[in-house]
Design a protein around this motif. Structure first.
Motif, short mmCIF file in Angstrom:
data_model
loop_
_atom_site.label_atom_id
_atom_site.label_comp_id
_atom_site.label_asym_id
_atom_site.label_seq_id
_atom_site.Cartn_x
_atom_site.Cartn_y
_atom_site.Cartn_z
N SER A 101 0.87 -1.12 0.06
CA SER A 101 -0.13 -0.03 0.05
C SER A 101 0.86 1.43 0.02
N LEU A 102 2.43 0.91 0.22
CA LEU A 102 3.22 2.17 0.04
C LEU A 102 4.07 2.18 -1.04
N GLY A 103 3.69 1.36 -1.94
CA GLY A 103 4.50 1.44 -3.27
C GLY A 103 5.39 0.18 -3.54
N LEU A 104 5.31 -0.83 -2.88
CA LEU A 104 6.27 -1.95 -2.84
C LEU A 104 6.32 -2.45 -4.52
N ASP A 105 5.19 -2.36 -5.07
CA ASP A 105 5.28 -3.07 -6.30
C ASP A 105 5.36 -1.89 -7.38
#
Ligand SMILES: Cc1cc2nc3c(=O)[nH]c(=O)nc-3n(C[C@H](O)[C@H](O)[C@H](O)COP(=O)(O)OP(=O)(O)OC[C@H]3O[C@@H](n4cnc5c(N)ncnc54)[C@H](O)[C@@H]3O)c2cc1C
Length: 305
Positions: A101-105
């Protein structure tokens, strides 16, 4: 039947179409029994009430389907506001976050910068942040980020799942970081090449991880609703002179309330994982997958106004 229902709800949990629809519905169909509200403000009185009963909290802003950098940065800002409100309301609460949800992907620098911003604020307000563990394709990246952050911040923890074959080695690898770890069985659908298939193996491995982490002298959160795991931990601690302030039990909000209160009365620390937010859909589906009995309150919820 149980296996079919588990597969069914895990399949539904990954549907982004249903996730979008769910945002429009709001937490209905029983979800409001396990979700603290659609906003953190809504959850504050509930947290105050749980704190007044002696329960510690960790809040989780629900949100797993983040597709843009902008959305991930917005999530980080919301998390920062939550930390500020925990402090201003003097709540006994930690924060749990999911790196997707914080941009890992999206990109490494996006999730890293978001975590640094969150951790700077959390350190300022003395709030502990735990990185939830997601599916096995993200385990390695999550642990790498955890270790890098732990070198800078003390107030950070993460999660180890006993269904993964790798977890015992991960505990060894993390040991030199004096980690703050939550030990769980694991909630995602994993292939047999990375995870135990038999439930009895998952249970045995959780016991092994609890033993290992406690004997290594690290603070350990045992996050399980399973009496067998709870009783095992209590007995192991007594037999091995592990002080009760070296571990805590964690349970999800709305699950096993009587057990939570009984543990409190016995003098154990109990932390309730309280999710909130309009992105409640995936979380709710995974809880239904875990325990078909949860379906009954979901069905009741369908017919309640
Ligand atoms: C605080 C917390 C944080 C978590 N964080 C993560 C995470 O970051 N990543 C992740 O993958 N997973 C996470 N999980 C989920 C976890 O991995 C398991 O999927 C989930 O907890 C179910 O396993 P269990 O150990 O509770 O018991 P299960 O193996 O599901 O159940 C064992 C037995 O416990 C009893 N039981 C279970 N639930 C109930 C209930 N509601 N009421 C009455 N009896 C019950 C029943 O007797 C059941 O047979 C978390 C769980 C908790 C509690």
């Amino acid at each position: 039947m149980e296996a079919i229902s588990k597969k069914f709800f895990l399949h539904l949990s990954s549907s982004s179409v249903l996730d979008r629809l769910a945002k429009k519905w709001g937490p209905k169909f029983g979800a409001n029994k396990i979700v603290g509200g659609e906003t953190f403000e809504e959850a504050v009185p509930l947290i105050q009430d749980l704190n007044s009963q002696g329960l510690h909290i960790t809040v989780d802003h629900l949100g797993e389907f983040v597709s843009s950098e902008k959305e991930a940065r917005q999530r980080a800002q919301e998390c920062i506001q939550t930390i500020q409100m925990i402090s201003s309301h003097q709540l006994t609460s930690q924060v749990s976050v999911k790196l997707t949800s914080l941009g890992l992907d999206i990109r490494h620098d996006v999730v890293w910068e978001n975590m640094i911003a969150i951790m700077d604020e959390a350190q300022k307000h003395d709030v502990v942040v735990t990185i939830d563990m997601e599916d096995s394709t993200r385990t390695e990246k999550t642990l790498e980020i955890y270790k890098s952050l732990k070198e800078r911040y003390d107030n950070i923890g993460t999660v180890i799942q006993s269904y993964l074959y790798r977890s015992s080695e991960d505990l060894d690898d993390l040991s030199s970081y004096d980690p703050y770890l939550r030990l769980v069985k694991g909630a995602y659908k994993e292939p047999g090449k990375v995870a135990f298939v038999e439930k009895s193996d998952v249970d045995e491995n959780l016991k092994h991880l609890i033993e290992k982490n406690l004997l290594n002298g690290h603070y350990t959160a045992i996050a399980s609703h399973d009496d067998a795991m709870i009783e095992f931990t209590k007995a192991f601690a007594v037999e091995n002179n592990i002080p009760t302030d070296q571990f805590e039990f964690q349970m999800l909000y709305g699950m096993r309330n009587d057990t939570q209160m009984a543990l409190l009365k016995e003098g154990y620390k109990v932390r309730v994982y309280l999710p909130y937010g309009d992105d409640w859909y995936g979380y709710f589906m995974r809880r239904l997958a875990e325990r078909p009995a949860n379906v009954s309150f979901a069905i009741k919820g369908l017919f309640k106004k």
